[in-house]
Design a protein around this motif. Structure first.
Motif, PDB file in Angstrom:
ATOM      1  N   GLY A 114       2.058   3.231 -41.843  1.00 24.71           N
ATOM      2  CA  GLY A 114       0.725   2.655 -41.722  1.00 24.71           C
ATOM      3  C   GLY A 114       0.802   1.142 -41.592  1.00 24.71           C
ATOM      4  O   GLY A 114       1.811   0.531 -41.968  1.00 24.71           O
ATOM      5  N   ILE A 115      -0.252   0.567 -41.029  1.00 22.93           N
ATOM      6  CA  ILE A 115      -0.335  -0.892 -40.880  1.00 22.93           C
ATOM      7  C   ILE A 115      -1.726  -1.333 -41.305  1.00 22.93           C
ATOM      8  O   ILE A 115      -2.725  -0.784 -40.840  1.00 22.93           O
ATOM      9  CB  ILE A 115      -0.083  -1.336 -39.417  1.00 22.93           C
ATOM     10  CG1 ILE A 115       1.295  -0.863 -38.933  1.00 22.93           C
ATOM     11  CG2 ILE A 115      -0.195  -2.851 -39.283  1.00 22.93           C
ATOM     12  CD1 ILE A 115       1.547  -1.094 -37.449  1.00 22.93           C
ATOM     13  N   LYS A 116      -1.780  -2.311 -42.202  1.00 23.97           N
ATOM     14  CA  LYS A 116      -3.059  -2.898 -42.609  1.00 23.97           C
ATOM     15  C   LYS A 116      -2.995  -4.389 -42.371  1.00 23.97           C
ATOM     16  O   LYS A 116      -1.972  -5.030 -42.637  1.00 23.97           O
ATOM     17  CB  LYS A 116      -3.347  -2.616 -44.081  1.00 23.97           C
ATOM     18  CG  LYS A 116      -3.799  -1.195 -44.358  1.00 23.97           C
ATOM     19  CD  LYS A 116      -4.204  -1.016 -45.806  1.00 23.97           C
ATOM     20  CE  LYS A 116      -4.697   0.411 -46.060  1.00 23.97           C
ATOM     21  NZ  LYS A 116      -5.045   0.617 -47.478  1.00 23.97           N
TER      22      LYS A 116
ATOM     23  N   THR B  81      -2.825  -0.634 -35.234  1.00 24.19           N
ATOM     24  CA  THR B  81      -3.040  -2.078 -35.162  1.00 24.19           C
ATOM     25  C   THR B  81      -4.478  -2.448 -34.826  1.00 24.19           C
ATOM     26  O   THR B  81      -4.796  -3.630 -34.741  1.00 24.19           O
ATOM     27  CB  THR B  81      -2.113  -2.729 -34.106  1.00 24.19           C
ATOM     28  OG1 THR B  81      -2.517  -2.327 -32.788  1.00 24.19           O
ATOM     29  CG2 THR B  81      -0.660  -2.369 -34.349  1.00 24.19           C
ATOM     30  N   GLN B  82      -5.355  -1.468 -34.625  1.00 23.42           N
ATOM     31  CA  GLN B  82      -6.746  -1.770 -34.273  1.00 23.42           C
ATOM     32  C   GLN B  82      -7.668  -0.662 -34.747  1.00 23.42           C
ATOM     33  O   GLN B  82      -7.241   0.478 -34.943  1.00 23.42           O
ATOM     34  CB  GLN B  82      -6.891  -1.960 -32.761  1.00 23.42           C
ATOM     35  CG  GLN B  82      -6.553  -0.728 -31.932  1.00 23.42           C
ATOM     36  CD  GLN B  82      -6.587  -0.999 -30.444  1.00 23.42           C
ATOM     37  OE1 GLN B  82      -5.906  -1.877 -29.938  1.00 23.42           O
ATOM     38  NE2 GLN B  82      -7.421  -0.243 -29.736  1.00 23.42           N
ATOM     39  N   GLU B  83      -8.938  -1.006 -34.913  1.00 20.39           N
ATOM     40  CA  GLU B  83      -9.904  -0.022 -35.403  1.00 20.39           C
ATOM     41  C   GLU B  83     -10.481   0.824 -34.279  1.00 20.39           C
ATOM     42  O   GLU B  83     -10.673   2.025 -34.423  1.00 20.39           O
ATOM     43  CB  GLU B  83     -11.041  -0.734 -36.159  1.00 20.39           C
ATOM     44  CG  GLU B  83     -10.576  -1.331 -37.485  1.00 20.39           C
ATOM     45  CD  GLU B  83     -11.721  -1.957 -38.268  1.00 20.39           C
ATOM     46  OE1 GLU B  83     -12.890  -1.788 -37.855  1.00 20.39           O
ATOM     47  OE2 GLU B  83     -11.442  -2.613 -39.286  1.00 20.39           O
ATOM     48  N   GLU B  84     -10.790   0.200 -33.134  1.00 21.88           N
ATOM     49  CA  GLU B  84     -11.382   0.969 -32.036  1.00 21.88           C
ATOM     50  C   GLU B  84     -10.338   1.914 -31.433  1.00 21.88           C
ATOM     51  O   GLU B  84      -9.158   1.567 -31.350  1.00 21.88           O
ATOM     52  CB  GLU B  84     -11.971   0.046 -30.957  1.00 21.88           C
ATOM     53  CG  GLU B  84     -10.985  -0.884 -30.274  1.00 21.88           C
ATOM     54  CD  GLU B  84     -10.757  -2.191 -31.039  1.00 21.88           C
ATOM     55  OE1 GLU B  84     -10.220  -3.123 -30.412  1.00 21.88           O
ATOM     56  OE2 GLU B  84     -11.090  -2.260 -32.234  1.00 21.88           O
ATOM     57  N   PRO B  85     -10.760   3.113 -31.016  1.00 21.73           N
ATOM     58  CA  PRO B  85      -9.795   4.086 -30.482  1.00 21.73           C
ATOM     59  C   PRO B  85      -9.127   3.566 -29.208  1.00 21.73           C
ATOM     60  O   PRO B  85      -9.778   2.945 -28.364  1.00 21.73           O
ATOM     61  CB  PRO B  85     -10.651   5.316 -30.175  1.00 21.73           C
ATOM     62  CG  PRO B  85     -11.929   5.113 -30.924  1.00 21.73           C
ATOM     63  CD  PRO B  85     -12.127   3.640 -31.047  1.00 21.73           C
TER      64      PRO B  85
END
Length: 399
Positions: free
Chosen positions: A175-177, A212-216
């Motif tokens: 995971g990456i936050k 690395t990003q929220e949008e699909p």
């Protein structure tokens, strides 16, 4: 474990990118995370070992530019590092009259891409290059060659480490936050912090990109397995160097061909079948979750409906040695089923968009936290130093 840049993926593209970054700015703290116990385990270590000339790619595309530049850089690197390679040349052969217009289009493209010395050859000249090859028309490309890309990748790794880069093996990214501009990369054993993520994860590049990003993200990696046979030692004389067919212009694969290998032997293939697991090198290897994701992707459904006849032919060849042999006999009529022994297999990470487009060009996407290499299939190994140059330029603009 804090770094300026962390590259995820220790294949040939990730290693070349790390090397280029360190060569340009040795002060930056750079690490590569690789989930396997060695570098170059997957696409890099299972490809055909061909040094591609840049023949097939649309002039001006990232593939064409990076392949041609990467070709020259790779040759230079091999000479500097004393890595064995050979410029064998190859013949591209039409086996049916209806393929001649496509062959002529490929020849024109070779000239547009600056492949000096490429020439149309007569059928008598074809016999001089490849005595057992049959066809109705052909041309010869002198720039094509062979090398062991695993050896090349290992040399990239050594040079990267000699410049202060660090490689961590057995580190699977879970995971990456991102908080306050710092990305925290969680692996099964420890956490790494970095100002920038560079995603060179190949068969899992879409999964890492999504972390690395929220949008699909709007592409998925579809794994295609390419299965090879090897020609028995006593029949290797049937192939002198490399013999390629005219490819299907609508399908992003080159068709079954013959390749003399740098490490010895001659490979025949590959076909191209859907792998039921992203790292599914055998027909028996299935990951139901990954297969379900592939089948549910709207883009794959459109690909399947468009190419189902081609796909069924490839699948039939996967299970029928006789059918595979018949495909090879179009180029070398003398080859027999008994001449072939099981070879290896590779899995190609092919990006597919929602509309059913199998991305033909290299695809690099940036967001605030990462540079994602989302599509780097063949000729990525040939192009690796040039891709590394391109990605490193994008990375270094941020420092």
């Amino acid at each position: 474990m804090k770094y300026d840049i962390i590259i995820i993926g220790g294949g040939i593209v990730g290693l070349a990118t790390g090397l280029k970054i360190k060569q340009k700015n040795q002060k930056l703290k750079v690490a590569i995370l690789e989930k396997e116990e060695e570098v170059a385990r997957h696409q890099t270590g299972n490809n055909s070992g061909v040094i591609h000339s840049g023949l097939y790619y649309k002039p001006g595309s990232l593939k064409a530019i990076n392949c041609i530049n990467g070709y020259h850089e790779l040759i230079r690197f091999c000479e500097e590092e004393n890595i064995p390679y050979e410029l064998t040349g190859k013949v591209v052969v039409a086996t049916k009259p209806e393929q001649i217009p496509i062959l002529n289009g490929l020849y024109d493209r070779a000239l547009q891409n600056g492949l000096e010395g490429t020439k149309k050859i007569t059928l008598d000249e074809l016999k001089e290059y490849e005595p057992y090859c049959a066809g109705v028309a052909a041309f010869h490309v002198p720039q094509t060659g062979i090398v062991d890309y695993k050896v090349v990748a290992q040399h990239y790794a050594k040079k990267f480490e000699s410049l202060g880069g660090e490689i961590f093996l057995n580190k699977t990214v879970k995971g990456i936050k991102t908080l306050n501009g710092v990305s925290y990369i969680r692996t099964q054993h420890q956490e790494f912090a970095t100002q920038l993520v560079v995603n060179c994860a190949g068969l899992y590049s879409d999964k890492i990109a999504q972390m690395t990003q929220e949008e699909p993200i709007d592409v998925r990696i579809i794994p295609f397995r390419g299965e090879y046979y090897k020609i028995k030692k006593e029949r290797e004389y049937l192939v002198k160097n490399l013999i390629y067919p005219v490819p299907d212009p609508n399908f992003p694969f080159l068709g079954v061909h013959f390749t003399r290998m740098m490490k010895g032997g001659v490979e025949a293939g590959p076909n191209a079948v859907l792998a039921f697991k992203r790292e599914g090198y055998k027909r028996s290897q299935v990951n139901l979750a990954e297969l379900s994701e592939t089948l549910a992707w709207p883009g794959f459904q459109k690909v399947a409906s468009k190419y189902w006849k081609t796909g069924m032919g490839e699948l039939f060849r996967s299970f029928s040695k006789k059918a595979f042999t018949e495909a090879l006999q179009e180029l070398i009529p003398d080859i027999k089923e008994s001449d072939l022994v099981d070879g290896g297999a590779g899995v190609r990470a092919q990006a597919c968009d929602k509309t059913g487009g199998l991305l033909d060009d290299f695809c690099i996407r940036e967001n605030e936290n990462a540079v994602n290499v989302l599509n780097a299939p063949s000729p990525a190994a040939t192009s690796s130093l040039a891709i590394g140059e391109t990605v490193s330029d994008l990375v270094l603009k941020r420092f």
